[in-house]
Each structure stands twice: as structure tokens, then as C-alpha cells.
Scaffold this active site. Structure first.
Site, PDB file in Angstrom:
ATOM      1  N   HIS A 306       0.607  -1.242  -0.326  1.00 23.26           N
ATOM      2  CA  HIS A 306       0.334  -0.236  -0.112  1.00 23.26           C
ATOM      3  C   HIS A 306       0.797   1.013  -0.099  1.00 23.26           C
ATOM      4  O   HIS A 306       1.855   1.291   1.293  1.00 23.26           O
ATOM      5  CB  HIS A 306      -1.295   0.041   0.881  1.00 23.26           C
ATOM      6  CG  HIS A 306      -2.032   0.799   1.324  1.00 23.26           C
ATOM      7  ND1 HIS A 306      -1.893   2.668   1.332  1.00 23.26           N
ATOM      8  CD2 HIS A 306      -3.213   1.086   0.919  1.00 23.26           C
ATOM      9  CE1 HIS A 306      -3.396   2.623   1.488  1.00 23.26           C
ATOM     10  NE2 HIS A 306      -4.462   1.785   0.687  1.00 23.26           N
ATOM     11  N   ASP A 364      -7.983  -5.556   0.071  1.00 27.93           N
ATOM     12  CA  ASP A 364      -8.368  -6.390  -1.494  1.00 27.93           C
ATOM     13  C   ASP A 364      -8.098  -7.431  -1.114  1.00 27.93           C
ATOM     14  O   ASP A 364      -8.469  -8.697  -1.373  1.00 27.93           O
ATOM     15  CB  ASP A 364      -7.447  -5.650  -2.563  1.00 27.93           C
ATOM     16  CG  ASP A 364      -8.218  -4.028  -3.029  1.00 27.93           C
ATOM     17  OD1 ASP A 364      -8.029  -3.079  -3.031  1.00 27.93           O
ATOM     18  OD2 ASP A 364      -9.286  -4.322  -2.663  1.00 27.93           O
TER      19      ASP A 364
HETATM   20  C1  SDX Z   1      -5.862   0.489  -2.570  1.00 28.89           C
HETATM   21  O1  SDX Z   1      -4.661   4.688  -1.809  1.00 28.89           O
HETATM   22  C2  SDX Z   1      -5.314   4.410  -1.719  1.00 28.89           C
HETATM   23  O2  SDX Z   1      -5.771   4.539  -0.146  1.00 28.89           O
HETATM   24  C3  SDX Z   1      -5.841   3.457  -1.979  1.00 28.89           C
HETATM   25  C4  SDX Z   1      -7.243   2.061  -1.279  1.00 28.89           C
HETATM   26  C5  SDX Z   1      -8.121   2.877  -0.801  1.00 28.89           C
HETATM   27  O3  SDX Z   1      -8.800   2.296  -0.161  1.00 28.89           O
HETATM   28  O4  SDX Z   1      -8.508   3.661  -1.645  1.00 28.89           O
HETATM   29  O5  SDX Z   1      -6.031   1.879   0.186  1.00 28.89           O
HETATM   30  C6  SDX Z   1      -7.778   0.658  -1.795  1.00 28.89           C
HETATM   31  O6  SDX Z   1      -6.236   0.482  -3.960  1.00 28.89           O
HETATM   32  C7  SDX Z   1      -5.582  -0.504  -2.067  1.00 28.89           C
HETATM   33  C8  SDX Z   1      -4.491  -1.108  -3.100  1.00 28.89           C
HETATM   34  C9  SDX Z   1      -4.602  -2.475  -3.724  1.00 28.89           C
HETATM   35  N1  SDX Z   1      -3.411  -2.742  -4.965  1.00 28.89           N
HETATM   36  C10 SDX Z   1      -3.247  -3.592  -4.270  1.00 28.89           C
HETATM   37  O7  SDX Z   1      -3.483  -5.126  -4.243  1.00 28.89           O
HETATM   38  C11 SDX Z   1      -2.306  -3.862  -6.167  1.00 28.89           C
HETATM   39  C12 SDX Z   1      -0.228  -4.564  -5.652  1.00 28.89           C
HETATM   40  N2  SDX Z   1       0.159  -3.413  -4.898  1.00 28.89           N
HETATM   41  C13 SDX Z   1       0.656  -2.520  -5.483  1.00 28.89           C
HETATM   42  O8  SDX Z   1       0.257  -2.386  -6.735  1.00 28.89           O
HETATM   43  C14 SDX Z   1       1.044  -1.614  -4.575  1.00 28.89           C
HETATM   44  O9  SDX Z   1       1.566  -2.092  -3.601  1.00 28.89           O
HETATM   45  C15 SDX Z   1       0.711  -0.338  -4.684  1.00 28.89           C
HETATM   46  C16 SDX Z   1       0.270  -0.122  -5.710  1.00 28.89           C
HETATM   47  C17 SDX Z   1      -0.369  -0.707  -3.507  1.00 28.89           C
HETATM   48  C18 SDX Z   1       1.684   0.416  -3.628  1.00 28.89           C
HETATM   49  O10 SDX Z   1       2.172   1.115  -4.507  1.00 28.89           O
HETATM   50  P1  SDX Z   1       3.489   2.354  -4.610  1.00 28.89           P
HETATM   51  O11 SDX Z   1       3.059   2.750  -3.149  1.00 28.89           O
HETATM   52  O12 SDX Z   1       3.494   2.683  -5.690  1.00 28.89           O
HETATM   53  O13 SDX Z   1       4.998   1.468  -3.983  1.00 28.89           O
HETATM   54  P2  SDX Z   1       5.791   0.456  -4.894  1.00 28.89           P
HETATM   55  O14 SDX Z   1       4.868   0.129  -6.042  1.00 28.89           O
HETATM   56  O15 SDX Z   1       7.257   1.618  -5.183  1.00 28.89           O
HETATM   57  O16 SDX Z   1       6.380  -0.195  -4.371  1.00 28.89           O
HETATM   58  C19 SDX Z   1       7.832  -0.398  -3.204  1.00 28.89           C
HETATM   59  C20 SDX Z   1       8.332  -1.505  -3.734  1.00 28.89           C
HETATM   60  C21 SDX Z   1       8.789  -2.256  -4.837  1.00 28.89           C
HETATM   61  O17 SDX Z   1      10.019  -2.838  -5.162  1.00 28.89           O
HETATM   62  P3  SDX Z   1      10.788  -1.592  -5.102  1.00 28.89           P
HETATM   63  O18 SDX Z   1      11.070  -1.168  -6.460  1.00 28.89           O
HETATM   64  O19 SDX Z   1      11.164  -0.872  -4.188  1.00 28.89           O
HETATM   65  O20 SDX Z   1      12.276  -2.608  -5.450  1.00 28.89           O
HETATM   66  O21 SDX Z   1       7.432  -2.981  -2.731  1.00 28.89           O
HETATM   67  C22 SDX Z   1       7.246  -3.796  -4.181  1.00 28.89           C
HETATM   68  C23 SDX Z   1       7.162  -2.855  -5.974  1.00 28.89           C
HETATM   69  O22 SDX Z   1       8.447  -3.447  -6.414  1.00 28.89           O
HETATM   70  N3  SDX Z   1       5.708  -3.702  -4.318  1.00 28.89           N
HETATM   71  C24 SDX Z   1       5.487  -5.336  -3.955  1.00 28.89           C
HETATM   72  C25 SDX Z   1       4.522  -5.339  -4.170  1.00 28.89           C
HETATM   73  N4  SDX Z   1       3.880  -4.329  -3.605  1.00 28.89           N
HETATM   74  C26 SDX Z   1       5.180  -3.491  -3.843  1.00 28.89           C
HETATM   75  N5  SDX Z   1       6.119  -6.439  -4.604  1.00 28.89           N
HETATM   76  C27 SDX Z   1       5.165  -7.746  -4.746  1.00 28.89           C
HETATM   77  N6  SDX Z   1       4.198  -7.907  -4.687  1.00 28.89           N
HETATM   78  C28 SDX Z   1       2.906  -6.534  -4.258  1.00 28.89           C
HETATM   79  N7  SDX Z   1       1.813  -6.003  -4.241  1.00 28.89           N
END
Ligand code: SDX
Length: 430
Positions: A306, A364
């Protein structure tokens, strides 16, 4: 106490910027005059360090895993109140007393029907159209039916539009579901409460009534509470940006629905369930965890991670409890998907990669299993998220419109394109 300031130094020049404090949470550095003073922009793609507005509605402490709606903890609201109480709280800022709650429930109930002509919009969609595509189209079309609540400068019209949105979203969502499965639309029943009415419109048919199971209706209502608002997330920011141009509230909500559809946002509940189905059995979990950690593999564990929560999403805990209640009620307590989800959570929470990156289950992760057990197909999961989030979108839109300092949102950019160059006439080119 003197105002706190931040100092920016570029070369031999320095500028001082005011620091503002909220009631709780991080301070903000006010850079509204930065470009005028320095001729430089700040640069923050994804807005990871940017506050786009001030708001009194929802507070999140991502490190502590705290979520407050108007100061009330999400678990207390989910355990003790109903969704329309949360709607009243988000819209008006206070918990309703008995008279206010009864009046609000009655006013919402009196707006649950949509104009009969709107039913024709649905037949324009392919039968297998994704219900979210239908939601974007039909909700946007509401603005063509309610010219008496489009003047956003009129507080009365703003409130009527807000009530209409909250009241009609379940009806439109249920119609999108009925259209998707080829069953006739079911009208709302004013004798039922909000969530029971929604289940009625989704699952009853002209051939037989759908007896409302109070445990399932309560679970649906709690799921709506958990999804109601969440500070300045992507879809809420979309609604605010659309609203900042003066677009009508129905069109702004349609924009929010479009943004929510993405798998990185509200589409994650559908993606998380599809992921659990693809994993299938606990013995395949290590293979998927390895893919999630592989920088060269775009796969991510859906329902994990998140932007704000670097601790357990407080909504996920309540969702997990609701998941167990619903599965027990429908007789699927041993649902293999739940076993896979719980084992995946256990493994991920002990894995150094997820610990180091502070990746925890988010709302989720368990919602998909719960919604499937309630009888919804995966294609409806994000639609249900949109039904719940409509009150948050509307409350945030209303707060923005009522802000006397509000202006149109218009970010700038770091330009990396071609420098000025002369046009080469066509006959001079190769
Ligand atoms: C919702 O914003 C809100 O409030 C949203 C929400 C709401 O109520 O409105 O809470 C609802 O959207 C919840 C989130 C649902 N999405 C998912 O579950 C999709 C999977 N999650 C990822 O896509 C990700 O965690 C995000 C999009 C939710 C957050 O992404 P960020 O903040 O841009 O973080 P990032 O992508 O920069 O991740 C940081 C690191 C990265 O590694 P590095 O590049 O630093 O090496 O963590 C890794 C990412 O690769 N990472 C994951 C991961 N999520 C982040 N690795 C594996 N699996 C994951 N799910």
C-alpha cells in the site's frame, strides 16, 4: 508561537516557506509561492510526498495502521454502526442523533429508484460487458436526468445530488449485475435497509423471493463501511481534480469509477481473487512469492502492499474476520481459497523481502473471497467497491467545492522533450 518555516537554498539564494500543522499527522511545507520565487517546480510523480489539499474527513497513519473517519476509528464504526451512519458522518462531520439518522435514512431511501428511461442505457452494452464499463457509462449519464441538482454553487442542490448518488449507486450496480447475468432488473424495496435492499436487488428474481440473511446483510453493510473513504487515494484525487473544473458531481463520480477500475487500485480485489485461484493450492505459494520478489517479473502479490500503510491495513483485519463469518454462514468454512490466502499471508509476513518493504495485506486481500462467498462474480467486486466509495468521493468533492480558496487543479511538469526547432517542409524531407 512563531510560525515554523522551512528554508530552501539554491546557490547563493535562500527562500523561506511557511510550515503548517494539522490537528494530527505530518506537517506540510507550503510551496504555493515556490515557482514565483525560484522559477523552479517541485518534482513528485505519484505524489508520494505531496499533500494536494487540506481535509477534515479521513485520517490515515500508515506506520501505525490507523484509519479514522472524522476522528472515529474504523473498527469502532464497522463494529457498532451501519453504513448510512457512516455516510452521514462523512458528509456532515458528526455522528447522527436518532432524529437525524431516521431522517437521513428516509431521505436516502426515497431516492433509490432511477429514471425509468435509464434502463435503456443498459441494452446498448454487449451482454458480456464488464460491469465497471456499465457503471462508468450509466453513472455519467445521470447528469442528463437531474438538471435540478447540477448547480454546484447551490448548497441545496449539492446535498440533493449527494443523496441521489448515495441512494442510486446500489440500484445501478445491481442493474449492472442483473444485465451481466441476463436476469431482469429488480426494483428497490423501501421496506429494506440499505445493504439488505442491495442484496435483494442483486439476488431476488420475479420467480421467487430472496430471503435476506441478516448475517450476510450485516457483512455487506460492514464491507461498505470499510470501503467508504480513504483520504486522497487515486480515485478520490480524480474526483477532486474533475470537480475543481466545475464539472457536475455525477460526471466527477463517473471519473472516480473509471480510476478505481485499475488493478493497482480498486481492481485489486478482483485481481487478488484471480491470483488466489491461479495459485490454487498452498504448495504452489513459494513459486508465486518468488515471482513477486523477482525484479524482472512484473507479477505482484495482489492485495499486498500500500502507498500509505507500512503496517497492517486496519480494514484488512476486519475484512478477514468478516470473511470467516460469511464463509461459516454459507457453509464454506473450509474454502480452499481461504486456506491458500491464510498460508500466503503467513509466508509473506515472515519473508524478509516483504518485511523489509513493509508489504502487508491490504483491504483487497480478503474482500474477494468474501464477496465470492456472498454470491458475486469477480467482475462485480470493484463495482461493490465503487458503491461504497461513492460517499467518500461525494464528501471529498463537497468539501473541495465549499472551500473558499478552491481553484482548478493544474499541475506542471519537468519537460524533457525537443528544444525549439524550425519546421522542415514536407518536400524537403526524405
Ligand atoms: C487500494 O491509496 C489508497 O488508499 C488505495 C486504497 C483505498 O482504499 O482507496 O487503499 C485501495 O488501492 C489498495 C491497494 C490495492 N492494490 C494492490 O493490492 C495491488 C498490489 N499492490 C501494489 O501494486 C502496490 O503495493 C501499490 C500500488 C498498492 C502501492 O504501490 P507504491 O506505493 O507505488 O509502492 P511501490 O510500487 O513503489 O512498491 C514499493 C516496493 C517496490 O519494490 P522496489 O522497486 O522498491 O524494489 O515494494 C514492491 C515494489 O516492487 N511491491 C511489491 C508489491 N507492492 C509493492 N512487490 C510484490 N508484491 C506487491 N504487491
Amino acid at each position: 508561537m512563531s510560525e515554523k518555516t522551512a528554508t530552501l537554498t539554491i546557490g547563493d539564494q535562500s527562500w523561506s516557506m511557511p510550515i503548517h500543522s494539522g490537528s494530527i499527522g505530518p506537517d506540510v511545507i507550503d510551496i504555493t509561492k515556490l515557482y514565483g520565487q525560484t522559477k523552479a517546480f517541485t518534482y513528485d510523480p505519484g505524489f508520494t510526498s505531496t499533500a494536494s489539499c487540506s481535509s477534515e474527513i479521513t485520517y490515515i497513519d500508515g506506520d501505525e495502521g490507523v484509519l479514522l473517519y472524522r476522528g472515529y476509528a474504523i473498527d469502532e464504526l464497522a463494529e457498532n454502526g451501519d453504513f448510512l451512519e457512516t455516510c452521514y458522518l462523512l458528509l456532515y462531520g458528526e455522528l447522527p442523533n436518532h432524529a437525524q439518522k431516521e431522517d437521513f435514512d428516509r431521505r436516502v431511501t426515497r431516492h433509490t429508484m432511477i429514471h425509468e428511461q435509464m434502463t435503456r442505457f443498459f441494452s446498448g452494452f454487449r451482454r458480456d460487458a464488464h460491469p465497471m464499463a456499465v457503471m462508468v457509462g450509466v453513472v455519467g449519464a445521470l447528469s442528463s436526468f437531474y438538471h435540478d441538482s447540477l448547480d454546484i454553487s447551490d448548497p441545496h442542490q449539492r446535498m440533493i445530488a449527494s443523496l441521489r448518488m448515495i441512494a442510486k449507486m446500489p440500484t445501478i450496480a445491481a442493474m449492472a449485475y442483473k444485465y451481466y447475468i441476463g436476469q431482469p432488473f429488480v426494483y428497490p424495496k423501501n421496506s429494506l435497509d440499505y445493504s439488505a435492499n442491495f442484496l435483494h436487488m442483486c439476488f431476488s428474481t420475479p420467480c421467487e423471493d430472496y430471503p435476506i440473511d441478516p448475517i450476510l446483510a450485516r457483512a455487506m453493510d460492514r464491507i461498505f463501511i470499510l470501503h467508504a473513504d480513504h483520504e486522497q487515494n487515486a480515485s478520490t484525487s480524480t474526483v477532486r481534480l474533475a470537480g475543481s473544473s466545475g464539472a457536475n458531481p455525477f460526471a466527477c463520480i463517473a471519473a472516480g469509477i473509471a480510476c478505481l477500475w485499475g488493478p493497482a487500485h480498486g481492481g485489486a480485489n478482483e485481481a487478488a481473487l484471480l491470483m488466489l485461484q491461479e495459485i490454487g493450492t498452498p504448495d504452489r505459494i513459494p513459486e508465486f512469492v518468488a515471482r513477486a520478489k523477482d525484479k524482472n517479473d512484473p507479477f505482484r502479490l495482489m492485495g499486498f502492499g500500500h502507498r500509505v500503510y507500512k503496517n497492517y491495513d486496519p480494514r484488512a483485519k476486519i475484512m478477514q474476520k468478516t470473511c470467516h463469518e460469511v464463509l461459516a454462514e454459507v457453509g464454506h468454512a473450509d474454502d480452499p481459497l481461504l486456506q491458500v490466502a491464510m498460508e500466503l499471508e503467513r509466508i509473506a509476513l515472515t519473508d524478509d523481502y516483504f518485511i523489509e518493504k513493509k508489504l502487508y495485506p491490504n483491504i483487497d486481500f480478503y474482500s474477494g473471497i468474501t464477496l465470492k462467498a456472498l454470491g458475486f462474480p469477480t467482475a462485480m467486486f470493484t463495482v461493490l467497491f465503487a458503491v461504497a466509495r461513492t460517499v467518500g468521493w461525494i464528501a471529498q468533492w463537497k468539501e473541495m467545492i465549499e472551500d473558499p480558496h478552491q481553484k482548478i487543479g493544474r499541475p506542471r511538469q519537468l519537460y524533457t522533450g525537443a528544444a525549439p526547432r524550425d519546421y522542415l517542409p514536407y518536400d524537403k524531407r526524405d
